[in-house]
Design a protein around this motif. Structure first.
Motif, PDB file in Angstrom:
ATOM      1  N   SER A  89       0.814  -1.221   0.000  1.00  0.00           N
ATOM      2  CA  SER A  89       0.000   0.000   0.000  1.00  0.00           C
ATOM      3  C   SER A  89       0.844   1.266   0.000  1.00  0.00           C
ATOM      4  O   SER A  89       0.354   2.344  -0.328  1.00  0.00           O
ATOM      5  N   THR A  90       2.115   1.145   0.356  1.00  0.00           N
ATOM      6  CA  THR A  90       2.978   2.330   0.342  1.00  0.00           C
ATOM      7  C   THR A  90       3.204   2.837  -1.067  1.00  0.00           C
ATOM      8  O   THR A  90       3.630   3.971  -1.268  1.00  0.00           O
ATOM      9  N   ALA A  94      -4.612   1.985  -4.832  1.00  0.00           N
ATOM     10  CA  ALA A  94      -5.834   1.589  -4.137  1.00  0.00           C
ATOM     11  C   ALA A  94      -6.295   0.266  -4.735  1.00  0.00           C
ATOM     12  O   ALA A  94      -7.066   0.229  -5.691  1.00  0.00           O
ATOM     13  N   ALA A  95      -5.782  -0.831  -4.195  1.00  0.00           N
ATOM     14  CA  ALA A  95      -6.095  -2.146  -4.737  1.00  0.00           C
ATOM     15  C   ALA A  95      -6.068  -3.167  -3.614  1.00  0.00           C
ATOM     16  O   ALA A  95      -5.506  -2.937  -2.545  1.00  0.00           O
ATOM     17  N   GLY A  96      -6.694  -4.314  -3.875  1.00  0.00           N
ATOM     18  CA  GLY A  96      -6.734  -5.386  -2.885  1.00  0.00           C
ATOM     19  C   GLY A  96      -8.145  -5.615  -2.381  1.00  0.00           C
ATOM     20  O   GLY A  96      -9.117  -5.080  -2.927  1.00  0.00           O
ATOM     21  N   ILE A 125     -10.367  -2.228  -6.107  1.00  0.00           N
ATOM     22  CA  ILE A 125     -10.601  -2.715  -4.742  1.00  0.00           C
ATOM     23  C   ILE A 125     -11.734  -3.735  -4.763  1.00  0.00           C
ATOM     24  O   ILE A 125     -12.850  -3.434  -5.189  1.00  0.00           O
ATOM     25  N   LEU A 126     -11.428  -4.935  -4.323  1.00  0.00           N
ATOM     26  CA  LEU A 126     -12.433  -5.996  -4.221  1.00  0.00           C
ATOM     27  C   LEU A 126     -13.072  -5.917  -2.834  1.00  0.00           C
ATOM     28  O   LEU A 126     -12.366  -5.865  -1.831  1.00  0.00           O
ATOM     29  N   VAL A 127     -14.393  -5.887  -2.792  1.00  0.00           N
ATOM     30  CA  VAL A 127     -15.112  -5.825  -1.513  1.00  0.00           C
ATOM     31  C   VAL A 127     -15.819  -7.152  -1.283  1.00  0.00           C
ATOM     32  O   VAL A 127     -16.621  -7.594  -2.106  1.00  0.00           O
ATOM     33  N   ILE A 283      -4.414   0.380   6.758  1.00  0.00           N
ATOM     34  CA  ILE A 283      -4.270  -0.007   5.351  1.00  0.00           C
ATOM     35  C   ILE A 283      -5.070   0.961   4.489  1.00  0.00           C
ATOM     36  O   ILE A 283      -6.234   1.265   4.780  1.00  0.00           O
ATOM     37  N   ALA A 284      -4.459   1.430   3.417  1.00  0.00           N
ATOM     38  CA  ALA A 284      -5.046   2.516   2.617  1.00  0.00           C
ATOM     39  C   ALA A 284      -6.451   2.198   2.136  1.00  0.00           C
ATOM     40  O   ALA A 284      -7.366   3.014   2.261  1.00  0.00           O
ATOM     41  N   ARG A 285      -6.669   1.025   1.566  1.00  0.00           N
ATOM     42  CA  ARG A 285      -7.989   0.710   0.996  1.00  0.00           C
ATOM     43  C   ARG A 285      -9.060   0.585   2.080  1.00  0.00           C
ATOM     44  O   ARG A 285     -10.228   0.895   1.844  1.00  0.00           O
TER      45      ARG A 285
END
Length: 320
Positions: A89-90, A94-96, A125-127, A283-285
């Motif tokens: 994330s650094t 915006a992914a994950g 981004i997967l939710v 975590i960013a997301r």
């Protein structure tokens, strides 16, 4: 104990088998032979020094020591995954995956739309969206965020209050035409109530008057449901009277399919909170989704920043 034998791969295989209770299913999932999974488990047990699993012809279950070890493994593996996610994330991408649990009816009617809009803004981004009214263990279930009605419960989680969910007493016009409109709180004792079977104390209806007077009325009825959407349908179908969250039935009120009963008396509002696993909050997301949902939930009909004057927040969750 030779600590070098306790590998992450063996831990992951143990956790998979413990959760699925079936060696062959885990082997198929991993694309390896069952003998490989069995060997990894035996090597892990040898390294730990105690039996972790009990095997029968039909199922694999955890021993008492295995159950304790499983809980620690889940936390260790989660921290390992988190370390990698935070490192990635650094880069600013915006992914994950973000895993969210939400009170069922509120999730279907409102939060789902917010998530759709969020993913339009952040397509990578997967939710993973889980709808349940159960108070699950967020860490054990691998959930990052939970949206809950009622007291937050788990004090180890990071708490983000979203507001108070206002409730009103409602019924369908056809029900009131057939049974008559209550004019005093005490009149409700002779009416059909639509009650929630998963809410403690739903057989007692508490109302507050505009001057702060509290009324507790025995609340019966022939129908009990365990889901807010089922209560919504029952009310619209004229099955009785119930206290309902405004976000649950606001459109039915606007369409005159429901009407407010005893407008001078209201059920207590209910706290609406967001719980965030502390280790995941950085975590960013996860931060992006927390901020996005909090802003939009604040604009939802019936969600108020403070409890209504003179009324105490409810301890239960009402019709969800």
């Amino acid at each position: 104990m030779d600590k070098s034998e306790v590998t992450l791969e063996r831990m992951r295989n143990f956790v998979r088998v413990a959760e699925r209770g079936n060696l062959s299913a885990v082997a198929r999932e991993l694309g390896v032979g069952q003998s490989t999974v069995t060997r990894h488990l035996r090597e892990l047990e040898d390294a730990v020094g105690v039996p972790l699993l009990s095997r029968t012809t039909r199922r694999v279950t955890m021993t008492e020591e295995g159950a304790r070890y499983y809980g620690n493994c889940v936390q260790i593996l989660r921290l390992v995954d988190q370390a990698g996610e935070e490192a990635r994330s650094t880069r600013g991408a915006a992914a994950g995956t973000v895993r969210i649990s939400c009170t069922a009816a509120f999730g279907v009617l409102h939060v789902s739309r917010f998530i759709f809009a969020f993913q339009d803004v952040y397509p990578d981004i997967l939710v993973d969206f889980n709808l349940t009214d159960e108070r699950i263990d967020l860490v054990q279930e691998g959930v990052d965020i939970a949206i809950r009605l009622g007291p937050p419960g788990d004090s180890s989680m990071k708490l983000k209050p979203l507001g108070q969910s206002r409730r009103v007493l409602v019924a369908a016009p056809q029900y009131l035409a057939a049974r008559g409109k209550p004019v005093r709180p005490q009149d409700l004792a002779s009416h059909e109530g639509v009650r929630m079977s998963n809410i403690a104390g739903s057989d007692l209806l508490v109302l507050h008057g505009r001057r702060g007077a509290r009324h507790a009325i025995p609340f019966g009825g022939r129908l009990r449901v365990d889901h807010g959407l089922a209560a919504r349908e029952a009310l619209a179908s004229g099955r009785g009277i119930a206290p309902a969250h405004l976000w649950l039935i606001e459109d039915l009120l606007a369409a005159s399919k429901l009407e407010v009963v005893l407008p001078d008396f209201s059920p207590p509002s209910v706290p609406l909170n967001m719980l965030i696993v502390p280790e995941r909050s950085g975590i960013a997301r996860v931060r992006l989704l927390v901020d996005y949902l909090a802003a939009r939930i604040a604009q939802t009909p019936g969600v108020e920043k403070q409890a209504l004057t003179g009324r105490k927040p409810a301890g239960g969750e009402g019709t969800r």
